[in-house]
Design a protein around this motif. Structure first.
Motif, mmCIF file in Angstrom:
data_model
loop_
_atom_site.group_PDB
_atom_site.id
_atom_site.type_symbol
_atom_site.label_atom_id
_atom_site.label_comp_id
_atom_site.label_asym_id
_atom_site.label_seq_id
_atom_site.Cartn_x
_atom_site.Cartn_y
_atom_site.Cartn_z
ATOM 1 N N ARG A 179 10.340 2.547 -26.458
ATOM 2 C CA ARG A 179 11.034 3.760 -26.924
ATOM 3 C C ARG A 179 10.832 4.944 -25.974
ATOM 4 N N ALA A 180 10.301 4.699 -24.819
ATOM 5 C CA ALA A 180 10.118 5.775 -23.837
ATOM 6 C C ALA A 180 11.415 5.968 -23.064
ATOM 7 N N ARG A 181 11.454 7.080 -22.313
ATOM 8 C CA ARG A 181 12.705 7.385 -21.627
ATOM 9 C C ARG A 181 12.418 8.042 -20.278
ATOM 10 N N ALA A 182 13.082 7.561 -19.226
ATOM 11 C CA ALA A 182 12.862 8.153 -17.903
ATOM 12 C C ALA A 182 14.062 7.910 -17.000
ATOM 13 N N THR A 183 14.231 8.819 -16.064
ATOM 14 C CA THR A 183 15.270 8.690 -15.029
ATOM 15 C C THR A 183 14.597 8.870 -13.671
ATOM 16 N N GLY A 218 13.330 -0.913 -26.680
ATOM 17 C CA GLY A 218 13.971 0.341 -27.055
ATOM 18 C C GLY A 218 13.874 1.434 -26.004
ATOM 19 N N ALA A 219 13.385 1.118 -24.826
ATOM 20 C CA ALA A 219 13.274 2.134 -23.764
ATOM 21 C C ALA A 219 14.652 2.453 -23.207
ATOM 22 N N ARG A 220 14.764 3.643 -22.623
ATOM 23 C CA ARG A 220 16.009 3.996 -21.916
ATOM 24 C C ARG A 220 15.648 4.442 -20.510
ATOM 25 N N VAL A 221 16.177 3.728 -19.543
ATOM 26 C CA VAL A 221 15.807 3.984 -18.149
ATOM 27 C C VAL A 221 17.072 4.088 -17.304
ATOM 28 N N GLU A 222 17.098 5.096 -16.467
ATOM 29 C CA GLU A 222 18.194 5.199 -15.504
ATOM 30 C C GLU A 222 17.581 5.261 -14.114
ATOM 31 N N ARG A 223 18.098 4.438 -13.218
ATOM 32 C CA ARG A 223 17.589 4.446 -11.854
ATOM 33 C C ARG A 223 18.754 4.546 -10.878
ATOM 34 N N LEU A 224 18.640 5.509 -9.976
ATOM 35 C CA LEU A 224 19.639 5.656 -8.919
ATOM 36 C C LEU A 224 18.925 5.451 -7.602
ATOM 37 N N SER A 225 19.419 4.539 -6.783
ATOM 38 C CA SER A 225 18.826 4.305 -5.477
ATOM 39 C C SER A 225 19.905 4.490 -4.415
ATOM 40 N N VAL A 226 19.666 5.430 -3.524
ATOM 41 C CA VAL A 226 20.670 5.775 -2.516
ATOM 42 C C VAL A 226 20.111 5.479 -1.135
ATOM 43 N N GLY A 274 0.814 -1.220 0.000
ATOM 44 C CA GLY A 274 0.000 0.000 0.000
ATOM 45 C C GLY A 274 0.841 1.261 0.000
ATOM 46 N N SER A 275 2.111 1.143 0.360
ATOM 47 C CA SER A 275 3.005 2.300 0.324
ATOM 48 C C SER A 275 3.836 2.239 -0.965
ATOM 49 N N GLY A 276 4.557 3.299 -1.225
ATOM 50 C CA GLY A 276 5.396 3.306 -2.416
ATOM 51 C C GLY A 276 4.761 4.066 -3.567
ATOM 52 N N TYR A 277 5.273 3.828 -4.771
ATOM 53 C CA TYR A 277 4.809 4.642 -5.896
ATOM 54 C C TYR A 277 4.786 3.846 -7.192
ATOM 55 N N VAL A 278 4.089 4.417 -8.152
ATOM 56 C CA VAL A 278 4.053 3.853 -9.505
ATOM 57 C C VAL A 278 4.552 4.929 -10.465
ATOM 58 N N LEU A 279 5.463 4.516 -11.327
ATOM 59 C CA LEU A 279 5.836 5.368 -12.461
ATOM 60 C C LEU A 279 5.465 4.618 -13.724
ATOM 61 N N HIS A 280 4.569 5.209 -14.480
ATOM 62 C CA HIS A 280 4.118 4.575 -15.712
ATOM 63 C C HIS A 280 4.352 5.560 -16.850
ATOM 64 N N VAL A 281 5.221 5.177 -17.765
ATOM 65 C CA VAL A 281 5.522 6.053 -18.899
ATOM 66 C C VAL A 281 5.061 5.348 -20.169
ATOM 67 N N PRO A 282 4.035 5.888 -20.829
ATOM 68 C CA PRO A 282 3.534 5.218 -22.026
ATOM 69 C C PRO A 282 4.562 5.180 -23.159
ATOM 70 N N ASP A 283 4.304 4.341 -24.122
ATOM 71 C CA ASP A 283 5.207 4.161 -25.271
ATOM 72 C C ASP A 283 5.573 5.513 -25.897
ATOM 73 N N GLY A 284 6.837 5.640 -26.200
ATOM 74 C CA GLY A 284 7.286 6.792 -26.982
ATOM 75 C C GLY A 284 7.403 8.101 -26.217
ATOM 76 N N ILE A 285 7.108 8.095 -24.920
ATOM 77 C CA ILE A 285 7.158 9.350 -24.153
ATOM 78 C C ILE A 285 8.530 9.495 -23.488
ATOM 79 N N GLU A 286 9.133 10.640 -23.677
ATOM 80 C CA GLU A 286 10.441 10.886 -23.062
ATOM 81 C C GLU A 286 10.292 11.920 -21.954
ATOM 82 N N ILE A 287 10.801 11.585 -20.786
ATOM 83 C CA ILE A 287 10.816 12.546 -19.679
ATOM 84 C C ILE A 287 12.261 12.991 -19.526
#
Lengths: 437, 252
Positions: free
Chosen positions: A196-200, A227-235, A155-168
């Protein structure tokens, strides 16, 4: 149903059961399945190979309970310290697992269908994004009981949903604060980046006070579409008496590029499990780990790189610097499935011992069932080079400062690969502070 | 207080092997002295012993910086006492930038907790890099990593110029340098010559001394100085070769 005891903690089945009441049926099912699995699974024991070298005897879930929502003053105060990702497109803030600040996404992203929201909002507004959670695969690297606990409290936490082709273009930031001593937070992150979407995404796990004793069990599932590009940093920079467990998966489809960086700074003990599946041809996943372990800290890192598709590449580099009586365990396995020809898979663990009492254990492994592959694994554990040390000393730099400089240099190989310079500098600052604690 | 780097009857060894045998030499502040000698005669050992390298054992003798003993001190203490060693083979320090490295060395010379003037530091660093014809981008390069021979030696001289020691020992600074690099490095050293600094230039070849003209030249043989003279001694040595030392001087 018996009432929970007054001092009931997160492991209490009655308290867990009470958490199912009133939830939508699918969510109650996620929680019930978690609760039952938690009850049936044993605590990790000394005979469990997946916990080898880990101090399982000191592992305890007693004395941690979900904390009430923080006061507005606390929320406002901690929000002011949450700008670790400069220039974030949006920032989500949690305190002891409660979401206290929801991001306002730019209008263009909202219209494009991007979701970046706490789980509770998604349960209400977009439950279809979470319904598959009841079918989540089990933890493969030993964290089954902990993952079950996380599910029981889902129940805690988050969702990140990036549809096809969307670049953030700018990073999204998530800040988890531990505030109350004895609190337990069990967030889930579901990151889905479409074709082909992109998110960090940057995740910061922070303590409101340096000596807090808290429990964090977090599960993160990252899906990178074709073809997506994702970068995740967890500290991870919890309080010095905290216990932290991160049970993560990465799935990369054809041609997806994923960079996943884990930094371990705080907590008394912290364990990371990361199962990476290269599911499509040409997928490319880079896994980086960095840690400075001091005092009596134990950092436990378990990774699995599964090559299920041909022509994919995975590259892991975990670097740990150890001081005092600290311990690290790295256990990594590369698995190449029979059909995964032309696989490139690498795994490197380097440990720098800055104290004779520090201990680093390394368990690298390969399981290759294809014949046309390039795979390598390597582990080294050693002290600073005497020649390098003498060179620094000969410039008048005292021994402690020289060792610190060499250790920071050792870690720089990972830090320079964090895409966001500001975030890298924030991590650098946290790691540097450990040499002066 | 004598203003000199003074070495008296120094005996030192590596393992069981004696290298320095009653070595004595005085470099007054403000002078440039050169030590020449064939390979294996103990020149680099002398440099390392003075800098406090842990692999060398000192049996007897003294080394004094302006009257203060440095033998037996930790290498960082010796450096802060005012002795600088320019290495023949400088180490590569992965992940540590030149800017951070020199900064740490300067911070170590400040009073504890004193603020560091970063603006003035960079202004001085850039000025000295310009003088050494080093690209300013080198400040963010990792120390010596992937440097050419010439770049490494320029980086040594840059550190020398930034740290302003009382005495500098230059160990085979000319090795691996082409003529252009040799000229630039020498100009850096010459710019530092003056009443506040003494130099001990260790070299195998006379060539370097065309650019850094010494006040005195000493010939080292089998762990000690066997002959001293003016700058013309270097030319004589170049002409007659080290066999001359062997025949004429080694038994003097």
């Amino acid at each position: 149903m018996s009432a929970p005891a007054a001092d009931a903690g997160v492991a209490d089945p009655a308290l867990q059961r009470a958490h199912e009441a009133g939830a939508p049926a699918w969510l109650a099912e996620v929680r019930r399945t978690g609760r039952e699995a938690f009850a049936s699974l044993p605590m990790p024991g000394r005979g469990d190979e997946r916990w080898r070298f880990s101090d399982v005897r000191s592992l305890s879930l007693e004395g941690f309970a979900p904390a009430p929502a923080p006061s507005q003053e606390d929320a406002a105060r901690l929000a002011r310290g949450s700008a670790l990702t400069a220039d974030a497109a949006a920032t989500l803030i949690f305190i002891d697992g409660h979401c206290v600040s929801r991001p306002e996404l730019p209008e263009s992203l909202r219209r494009a269908g991007v979701v970046f929201a706490p789980v509770e909002d998604v349960v209400r507004d977009r439950p279809e994004l979470l319904r598959g959670e009841a079918l989540r695969p089990p933890a493969l690297l030993g964290g089954g009981k902990l993952l079950a606990l996380q599910r029981a409290w889902f129940g805690s936490g988050y969702v990140l949903h990036v549809p096809d082709g969307i670049e953030i273009p700018r990073p999204l930031s998530v800040v988890h604060w531990a505030l109350k001593d004895g609190s337990a937070a069990l967030p889930h992150a579901l990151i889905h980046v479409g074709a082909r979407a992109r998110a960090t995404v940057h995740e910061w796990r922070l303590a409101a006070q340096p000596d807090l004793r808290t429990l964090s069990v977090s599960a993160t599932d990252l899906h990178a579409g074709p073809g997506a590009r994702v970068e995740r940093l967890s500290v991870q920079n919890w309080g010095s008496a905290a216990q932290s467990f991160e049970i993560d998966t990465v799935a990369a489809a054809a041609g997806a590029e994923v960079l996943s960086v884990n930094a371990a700074v705080g907590a008394r003990r912290a364990r990371l499990e990361n199962v990476v599946r290269l599911e499509g041809e040409g997928a490319d996943v880079k896994l980086l780990g960095i840690a400075v372990a001091t005092g009596e800290q134990e950092f436990d890192q378990r990774t699995l790189q599964v090559h299920a598709a041909p022509g994919a590449r995975s590259d892991l580099l975990f670097k740990n610097a150890l001081l005092d009586r600290a311990r690290t365990v790295f256990s990594g396995l590369i698995k190449v499935a029979p059909g995964a020809q032309r696989t490139d898979a690498y795994q490197t663990n380097r440990n720098l011992l800055l104290s004779p009492e520090a201990e680093a254990d390394s368990l690298p492994g390969l399981e290759i069932e294809a014949n046309d592959v390039k795979c390598s694994h390597g582990a080294t554990t050693g002290q600073v080079s005497p020649d390098e040390l003498f060179y620094l000393l000969s410039r008048g730099i005292p021994l402690p400062a020289a060792q610190e400089l060499l250790a920071q240099g050792f870690l720089e190989e990972v830090l320079t690969r964090i895409g966001d310079a500001g975030a890298a500098e924030a991590v650098r600052g946290m790691l540097r502070a450990k040499f002066h604690s | 207080m004598p203003a000199s780097l003074e070495i008296r009857n120094l005996c030192a060894s590596v393992g069981d092997r004696p290298i320095l045998k009653n070595f004595s030499l005085t470099v007054p502040k403000g002078e440039v002295h050169a030590i020449m000698g064939p390979n294996g005669t103990g020149k680099s050992t002398l440099a390392k012993v003075l800098a406090g390298h842990p692999d060398y054992a000192v049996q007897s003798g003294e080394a004094l910086v302006d009257g203060e003993t440095i033998l037996g001190l930790e290498p960082d203490v010796i450096a802060r006492a005012g002795l600088f060693l320019a290495f023949q083979y400088p180490s590569e320090i992965p992940g540590v930038t030149i800017a951070n490295f020199i900064r740490a060395a300067l911070v170590a010379r400040q009073a504890k907790g004193a603020p560091f003037d970063a603006k003035a530091y960079y202004a001085e660093l850039y000025a000295k890099m310009d003088a050494l014809k080093m690209d300013r981008k080198f400040t963010s390069r990792f120390v010596n990593e992937g440097f050419s021979g010439g770049e490494k030696k320029r980086c040594e001289i840059l550190q020398l110029m930034m740290l302003r020691p009382r005495y500098a020992v230059l160990d085979e600074t000319d090795s691996g340098l082409d003529i252009d690099a040799l000229r630039i490095v020498s100009e850096g050293v010459n710019a530092m010559r003056g009443p506040d600094t003494g130099f001990l230039v260790i070299t195998h070849y006379q060539r370097l001394l065309d650019y850094i003209v010494p006040d005195r030249v000493h010939i080292m043989w089998d762990g000690r100085i066997v002959h001293s003279g003016g700058k013309e001694l270097a030319l004589e040595l170049e002409e007659k070769g080290y066999d001359w030392v062997k025949k004429e001087l080694a038994h003097a």
